[in-house]
Design an enzyme around this catalytic site. Structure first.
Site, PDB file in Angstrom:
ATOM      1  CG  ASP A 130      29.716  70.123  90.273  1.00 51.82           C
ATOM      2  OD1 ASP A 130      29.937  71.345  90.174  1.00 51.82           O
ATOM      3  OD2 ASP A 130      28.579  69.620  90.270  1.00 51.82           O
TER       4      ASP A 130
HETATM    5  N1  URA Z   1      26.103  70.303  86.159  1.00 55.12           N
HETATM    6  C1  URA Z   1      26.410  69.868  87.396  1.00 55.12           C
HETATM    7  O1  URA Z   1      25.545  69.723  88.230  1.00 55.12           O
HETATM    8  N2  URA Z   1      27.706  69.609  87.667  1.00 55.12           N
HETATM    9  C2  URA Z   1      28.698  69.737  86.751  1.00 55.12           C
HETATM   10  O2  URA Z   1      29.856  69.466  87.071  1.00 55.12           O
HETATM   11  C3  URA Z   1      28.356  70.181  85.483  1.00 55.12           C
HETATM   12  C4  URA Z   1      27.046  70.470  85.195  1.00 55.12           C
END
Ligand code: URA
Length: 254
Positions: free
Chosen positions: A110
């Site tokens: 993310d």
């Molecule tokens: N899980 C998440 O919620 N976000 C990420 O960036 C990676 C794994």
């Protein structure tokens, strides 16, 4: 080729450099069109190191660009994409001299997640690494806004179900510290569902306030500074090779 490490067979090298099938490459060699360091080659099984030796085909020097593998420590705010009109991308963080055609991040973090992103120009490898059959473990350091009780490791190990009915594979939770204001833990998962870690903690009843990937398969973030990257070491490339060469047939079955 899954990774590049010094010596390789001449016929394989020429095949990968675009000189056709094994049969076509054999023909070129039989017709005495191939030289290594100026010497005519008659043996297609000869091992060469394209980084150290000069290979010519019909007088033309072979330009061979091996695959590159970088581990980047992604800062928050940077997107795991090749290009983006609005935000800085992980590829923008790679020095132009280290960029190659086809460079891409393997999987996504993310925008607000920090940590380890593997970047390569080896296309099939990303597919293999992310294929659910390989169960490549990923470990995240997580901070949440509330307590993680003694029941939490069991909750995560038991296969969390999201509201939409998706059931996660068992995850390993190691609590570092816990209080009603902030708790810290490491979580290891073997899947890559969208926002998976954040959703898992939400299912437990707490909100993730900081997320950082510290491990991806055999690769560790170590003390790599935020926003910087490094090439994989030879040792890491060997681990890489083991993982994928032993699983390729299994993958192709399914
Ligand atoms: N899980 C998440 O919620 N976000 C990420 O960036 C990676 C794994």
């Amino acid at each position: 080729m899954l990774w590049y490490n010094g010596l390789m067979r001449l016929d394989k090298l020429l095949g990968q450099a675009g000189f056709g099938s094994r049969g076509q490459v054999k023909k070129l060699i039989r017709r005495l069109q191939v030289r290594v360091d100026g010497d005519l080659v008659r043996d297609d099984s000869l091992n060469v190191d394209p980084n150290l030796q000069t290979v010519t085909v019909s007088g033309q020097r072979l330009s061979y660009s091996p695959d590159v593998y970088y581990i980047l420590n992604k800062p928050s705010g940077v997107v795991s994409a090749v290009s983006d009109v609005e935000h800085q991308t992980v590829i923008d963080l790679i020095d132009p001299k280290d960029r190659r055609e086809g460079l891409y991040p393997v999987g996504r973090l993310d925008r607000d997640t920090e940590g380890l992103v593997l970047i390569t120009n080896n296309g099939p490898l990303g597919y293999r690494l992310l294929h659910p059959k390989h169960h490549v473990d990923k470990t995240y350091y997580v901070e949440v806004n509330d307590e993680l009780g003694d029941d939490a490791p069991f909750f995560f190990e038991n296969g969390i179900a999201f509201l939409d009915g998706t059931v996660c594979k068992p995850a390993k939770l190691d609590i570092v510290s816990s209080s009603s204001e902030k708790s810290c833990a490491y979580i290891t998962i073997s899947e890559g569902k969208f926002h998976q870690v954040k959703k898992m903690f939400l299912a437990y009843g707490v909100k993730v306030t900081y997320l950082e990937r510290v491990r991806f398969g055999p690769f560790s973030l170590g003390d790599l500074a935020l926003g910087t990257y490094r090439s994989l070491t030879e040792e890491e490339q060997k681990n890489y090779c083991l993982i994928f060469e032993t699983n390729v047939e299994y993958l192709d079955e399914g």
